[in-house]
Design an enzyme around this catalytic site. Structure first.
Site, short mmCIF file in Angstrom:
data_model
loop_
_atom_site.label_atom_id
_atom_site.label_comp_id
_atom_site.label_asym_id
_atom_site.label_seq_id
_atom_site.Cartn_x
_atom_site.Cartn_y
_atom_site.Cartn_z
N THR A 59 49.28 57.92 10.65
CA THR A 59 48.97 59.00 9.72
C THR A 59 50.21 59.75 9.23
O THR A 59 50.15 60.45 8.24
CB THR A 59 48.04 60.01 10.40
N ALA A 68 47.41 68.27 12.56
CA ALA A 68 48.36 69.11 11.83
C ALA A 68 48.15 70.58 12.16
O ALA A 68 49.12 71.32 12.39
CB ALA A 68 48.22 68.87 10.32
N ARG A 77 47.13 73.86 2.93
CA ARG A 77 48.50 73.59 2.53
C ARG A 77 48.86 72.13 2.78
O ARG A 77 48.50 71.56 3.80
CB ARG A 77 49.43 74.48 3.34
N ILE A 78 49.58 71.56 1.83
CA ILE A 78 50.02 70.16 1.97
C ILE A 78 51.44 70.16 2.53
O ILE A 78 52.37 70.65 1.91
CB ILE A 78 49.96 69.45 0.61
N LEU A 79 51.58 69.59 3.72
CA LEU A 79 52.88 69.61 4.39
C LEU A 79 53.84 68.60 3.78
O LEU A 79 55.04 68.81 3.74
CB LEU A 79 52.70 69.31 5.88
N PRO A 94 53.44 65.85 0.51
CA PRO A 94 52.55 65.26 -0.49
C PRO A 94 52.51 63.74 -0.44
O PRO A 94 51.52 63.12 -0.82
CB PRO A 94 53.12 65.75 -1.83
N LYS A 95 53.59 63.14 0.05
CA LYS A 95 53.64 61.68 0.07
C LYS A 95 52.74 61.12 1.17
O LYS A 95 51.88 60.27 0.92
CB LYS A 95 55.09 61.25 0.30
N THR A 96 52.92 61.62 2.39
CA THR A 96 52.06 61.12 3.48
C THR A 96 50.63 61.59 3.27
O THR A 96 49.68 60.89 3.62
CB THR A 96 52.57 61.57 4.86
N GLU A 106 40.25 63.00 7.53
CA GLU A 106 38.97 62.31 7.35
C GLU A 106 38.27 62.57 6.04
O GLU A 106 37.47 61.76 5.59
CB GLU A 106 38.07 62.68 8.53
#
Ligand SMILES: Cc1cc2nc3c(=O)[nH]c(=O)nc-3n(C[C@H](O)[C@H](O)[C@H](O)COP(=O)(O)OP(=O)(O)OC[C@H]3O[C@@H](n4cnc5c(N)ncnc54)[C@H](O)[C@@H]3O)c2cc1C
Ligand code: SF4
Lengths: 716, 328
Positions: free
Chosen positions: A465, A507, A599-601, A603-605, A676
């Site tokens: 992940t 996360a 929040r997106i830590l 964006p790529k993963t 998920e």
């Protein structure tokens, strides 16, 4: 740093083969264990014949119920559903599903053990099993315990009958889905090595601490004697949450033989032995006024479990909070089948439940001649309708509108079969999605090392992940150093305890602990008037302090905010399909997920994670079906040629949008978890698109061509 | 997998001698069928004779304009061969519709002809299966039979022949060339594979010890107008639920000659002369294609879960014919 599209820090290790998965640890004197499986579904073993197996070349030992080491409480010492489960540990001769482990052959080589395992014969007194879900339905009974330990199995608010009576339009429909088997890329595996009374397990798992506790209880030994290591796990999706039989069998044989033993399941053995999403039969009733206002919702789910354990797919949890409707009933029932025990499978409950709910909402929109998004907005839940609590954050409205805009929803034609492209009818559909933002206690340790590196440790997991990457980012961000200066270590019970990597909580939980540990280290260094920003100054600092690493630990846990707010992620999925007008084949041609997931830590993963989830949902929608023989309970299509997961040719361009969200309540980082939700809503969006294309409503997964072809309303 | 002997045959006489003298020997080519079934304990040869070094990997033009394909030609090489693509597009398309690139790189022409059914019960030694274990019964007859055959089946076996390549070869009227202990033979495709009848364990006319050295594809100028269409549950890497290989000779809008074979619905690669007759002499168009589809599926027998295949096969065939008809 946080928020940057950083490439995976373990990417190079993975593509060069240097990332060490559990089965790859080089261990001296290793012996190989292969599981022997039953060939009937229900009954008792009357006799074993192990002679040929024992005399087969390379064989070290053959264990069956006749000679397997006895475990405390017959191997049931760690039973604590839903995680501590009933396993098949050769403690008795009962057979409870076809393919159940009934023996373990240990040999010098894997091939030798495999061959010898095929030579073990068992005689059975066998009984007729119950395998077929439809035939089993009359035996359904209410599920009583709390779901996942905390949710009531049934709920009621308002007056359902009155709500239905007040409705201008009603939907009453049944939705079904087959058993779906996770099929992580890496098969389950473990290496067990005893050193005196100390056990080390190299295990492919989502929960090293869970395995440690479980195994200690099973063997009746102190927890301190068990160490579990898991540096990389090759996919899990819920199927590696708690140990299955092979882990205990490996440890049992290793102890008896005083020699390390490795057990790797075959692909075939991943069907039945290690859980799956159960069958579901869902009854949905909706009532609404002409303007679309929902007056009643009833959602009853029947899911399958095994004959020996209750595991419930938490199907209706999402229905309880999705729409503002004051009259609602939900309930869960179980039927017992003679199959392996089911378990959590990506988006457990939400993935299956939202399929039914959001398909039914689409049917309602058709009945009311209303735009499906409009219908959803009419019933938008401004607060959690079940608890009455405020949402910690919710941008579903934006997901609908921005998603619709980007997808071109306004070009949708409500009338089925009105858009044609060559041989195909084109249709688009949408669905809402939701998943809880969970958090659990977690700890982390941050250390400034003599070489100037910062090592951060937490016993969490890398399931593919991107955990290594985001934890490195979080720590580097708090310390204000480049990510190359941070090394993150996980997957070892010698490191600070962390929760299971499941329920989309890594996360939030581990991320928060890592953040707090890094902040604490930063503050400690600041107090020493140090500077970590360059290697040289960092080294200096450690040297001045006497050469010992400077360290800080954080123990983070959720607090009262959990009770004050309802915390959930939301999303809207849009799908476009092309259904061959003559052949009935469904091709997904576009898909968009618009998400409000905190929040997106990275964006790529994050994007990879969402796309992966959506593809997982695509498999569930169009192809996946665990086929059982109704008479024998044999798992028939137990390989990747016959159990169809999507291949590249099935997967179109997938678009992902994240709403600008930073949740002020969930945790200091503002995340809500993205593991998920990606696979939630995909099924309904595609099913609704198929309806829009063809006028055929398929309520039975997977949506294969025969279900469309056979439909009377479908003719070229 | 049972232990076995392995010999890498340097030449054809050696390969044939070993096979002829050991009744439990088997040739191994790409191994994609054989090794798979050995791992499942469905097949347990005592000896493997590896024939991949035999000089049988050529694609050559025959003097009469046909093409000779060596048994050892890999599926991917055959599919991408210029002569095949130019003269028999249906064969190239069929090959490329099969399996995955990795498998096609291993799979050989000879092995593909002899690939075994994907019936789940056949592949599971814990269940009865007349094909694997004669006389034990057919589990599919009253079991999971969504993928099974509606044509050419018997109450002893309803398994499909799973090959795509063979459907094209059946349509093209290929000839299987065989060298064996009692001499050389050349068998037309139509009699090479057998329907199950009371003996589903007998799948082909090949005798033990006989080596397929290759196939001849006769000259068929109108095969430039040919199409293979495969319908399946997943868009790649899945076996056919129904497939059709067709070639049409259309002049002045009239069908002068036709070739039709079906896959995924029959117990062997299923050439339909009835469909061909229904086409010849007719005006190219949906009426003729519909008549051909009806003729091809005449006498089809549905089982509990595969009735849809009858309609699907008809529509697949009609679509394939329409595509071929639309080609220049
Ligand atoms: C996962 C999977 C998916 C597949 N999907 C498809 C598909 O979609 N469509 C399709 O058409 N096929 C498909 N296949 C089948 C594949 O095409 C065959 O396995 C392949 O063509 C067999 O060729 P081979 O050379 O590997 O045969 P082998 O496995 O080497 O041999 C097969 C049999 O033929 C015998 N044999 C081989 N060569 C000779 C010879 N020259 N003379 C006499 N006997 C010989 C062997 O003894 C053996 O019994 C699939 C296979 C797999 C494993
Ligand atoms: S259909 Fe044929 S291969 Fe399948 S179980 Fe029946 S006999 Fe065996």
């Amino acid at each position: 740093m946080i928020g940057d599209p950083v490439s995976r820090v373990d990417g190079r290790l993975k593509v060069t083969g240097a990332a060490r998965y559990s089965a790859e640890w080089p261990i001296d004197n290793l012996a190989y264990g292969v599981i022997v499986q039953s060939t009937v579904a229900k009954g008792m073993i009357t006799a074993f014949d192990t002679e040929h197996a024992r005399s087969s070349p390379g064989v070290v030992a053959v264990y069956t119920a006749d000679n397997a080491p006895a475990l405390p409480d017959k191997g049931r010492a760690a039973m604590k559903p839903p995680a501590g489960r009933e396993l098949s540990l050769l403690q008795d001769r009962a057979v409870r599903y076809n393919g159940e482990p009934i023996g373990l052959v240990v040999a010098e080589k894997f091939e030798q053990a495999t061959h010898a395992a095929s030579l073990v014969r068992a005689q059975y007194e066998s009984h007729t099993p119950l395998i077929d879900m439809q035939s089993a339905l009359p035996s359904a009974y209410p599920y009583k315990p709390n779901i996942n330990g905390s949710f009531p199995p049934a709920t009621q608010r308002g007056d359902l009958a009155a709500g239905l009576a007040a409705a201008d339009a009603r939907i009453d429909a049944t939705f079904t889905a087959p058993i779906e088997t996770h099929n992580s890329m890496e098969p389950h595996n473990t290496i067990a090595q005893w050193d005196g009374d100390q056990l080390t397990l190299y295990d492919s798992t989502q929960f090293v601490y869970g395995v440690k506790r479980f195994i200690a209880k099973i063997f009746g030994i102190p927890e301190a004697n068990v160490r579990v290591i898991s540096h990389f796990t090759g996919g899990a999706f819920g199927s590696k949450g708690a140990p299955w039989s092979h882990v205990v069998l490996a440890a049992m044989a290793a102890r008896a033989l005083n020699r390390p033993v490795k057990v790797v399941l075959t692909r075939k053995q991943m069907f039945g032995l290690v859980g799956a999403r159960p069958h579901t039969v869902q009854h949905l009733k909706l009532g609404a006024r002409k303007d679309g206002t929902l007056t009643a919702m009833e959602h009853r789910s029947i899911s399958s479990t095994s004959s020996f354990e209750e595991w419930v797919e938490p199907v209706t949890l999402a229905t309880r909070l999705m729409y503002a409707c004051s009259n609602q009933q939900t309930a869960h029932e179980l039927v017992r089948l003679d199959v392996g025990t089911p378990t959590f499978n990506r988006g457990p409950g939400e993935s299956s439940g939202i399929f039914a709910l959001e398909s039914a909402m689409d049917e309602l929109a058709v009945k009311l001649a209303m735009d499906p998004i409009e219908l959803r907005l009419r019933n938008y839940a401004e607060r959690d309708p079940e608890s009455g609590l405020e949402w910690s954050s919710k941008s579903l409205r934006q997901c609908y509108s921005l998603g619709a805009e980007r997808f071109g929803w306004s070009r949708r034609r409500a009338e089925p079969r009105s858009v044609r492209d060559g041989d195909a009818f084109v249709g688009i559909g949408m669905s809402s999605a939701t998943y809880p933002a969970r958090r659990a206690p977690a700890s982390a340790l941050a250390r400034l090392m003599p070489d100037g590196m910062i090592v951060v440790q937490a016993a969490t997991h890398e399931l593919g992940t991107g955990t290594y990457t985001i934890m490195t980012q979080i720590a580097a961000d708090a310390l204000g150093v480049p990510i190359e200066r941070v090394r993150f270590e996980l997957g070892d019970t010698r490191l600070p305890e962390n929760p299971i990597s499941a329920g989309s909580l890594t996360a939030q939980s581990t991320g928060t602990a890592v953040h707090l540990a890094a902040v604490a280290l930063h503050d400690k260094i600041a107090a020493m008037r140090g500077d970590v920003t360059t290697i040289v100054s960092a080294r200096d600092l450690v040297t001045r302090g006497g050469g010992q690493p400077i360290e800080a630990r954080a123990d983070a846990k959720p607090g009262d905010e959990q009770k004050a707010f309802s915390m959930h992620s939301f999303g809207a999925i849009f799908a476009e399909v092309r259904v061959d007008a003559s052949l009935g084949t469904v091709k997904l041609s576009r898909m968009l997920g618009a998400y409000g997931v905190g929040r997106i830590l990275n964006p790529k993963t994050a994007r990879s994670q969402m796309i992966g989830g959506m593809i997982y949902g695509l498999g569930m929608t169009l192809t996946e079906d665990t086929l059982l023989d109704a008479r024998t309970g044999r798992y028939l299509n137990a390989d990747l040629a016959e159990y169809l997961v999507p291949v590249n040719a099935d997967i179109p361009e997938i678009d992902v949008m994240f709403m600008d969200e930073r949740d002020p309540q969930t945790n200091p980082l503002g995340t809500k978890g993205i593991g998920e939700i990606g696979c939630v809503g995909v099924t309904a969006a595609i099913a609704n698109a198929v309806y829009n294309a063809t006028g055929v409503r398929v309520r039975d997964l997977p949506i294969t061509l025969d279900k469309i072809l056979g439909h009377t309303s479908f003719a070229d | 997998m049972h232990p076995f002997l392995y010999t890498l045959a340097a030449d054809e006489p050696t390969a044939r001698r070993i096979a002829a003298t050991d009744p439990a020997a088997a040739f191994i080519a790409g191994g994609t069928t054989l090794i798979d079934l050995m791992k499942l304990n469905v097949e347990h040869p005592a000896q493997l004779v590896d024939i991949t070094r035999l000089p049988l990997a050529k694609v050559e033009e025959l003097p009469d304009g046909g093409i000779r394909v060596g048994a050892m030609v890999r599926n991917s090489d055959l599919a991408n061969h210029m002569l095949i693509q130019a003269r028999y597009p249906v064969l190239s398309q069929a090959l490329l519709a099969g399996a995955s690139p990795q498998l096609r790189n291993m799979a050989t022409t000879g092995g593909n002809i002899l690939q075994r059914t994907r019936c789940w019960y056949f592949r599971d030694t814990a269940t009865p299966c007349n094909k694997r274990d004669p006389g034990s019964g057919c589990s599919a007859l009253h079991g999971q039979n969504r993928i099974h055959a509606v044509l050419g089946a018997s109450d002893h076996c309803i398994a499909t022949h799973a090959s795509d390549m063979c459907v094209a070869l059946a349509a093209l009227g290929a000839i299987v060339r065989i060298h064996g202990p009692s001499g050389d033979r050349a068998l037309p495709f139509s009699i090479f594979h057998l329907v199950p009848g009371a003996h589903p364990e007998r799948e082909t006319a090949l005798q033990h010890g006989e080596l397929i050295v290759g196939i001849d594809i006769p000259r068929l100028p109108f095969a430039t107008r040919s199409v293979y269409l495969k319908v399946r549950d997943r868009r790649s890497y899945a076996f056919a639920l129904a497939s059709a290989a067709v070639a049409l000779d259309i002049r002045d809008g009239i069908i002068r000659d036709a070739r039709v074979a079906l896959g995924g619905v029959a117990t062997k690669p299923w050439r339909s002369q009835a469909a061909e007759s229904a086409l010849v002499g007719k005006t190219a168009g949906s009426a003729a294609y519909h008549a051909a589809a009806m003729a091809a599926l005449e006498g089809a027998v549905p089982r509990a879960r595969n009735a849809f295949k009858i309609e699907l096969a008809k529509r697949t065939l009609m679509r394939a014919l329409a595509r071929a008809g639309a080609l220049a």
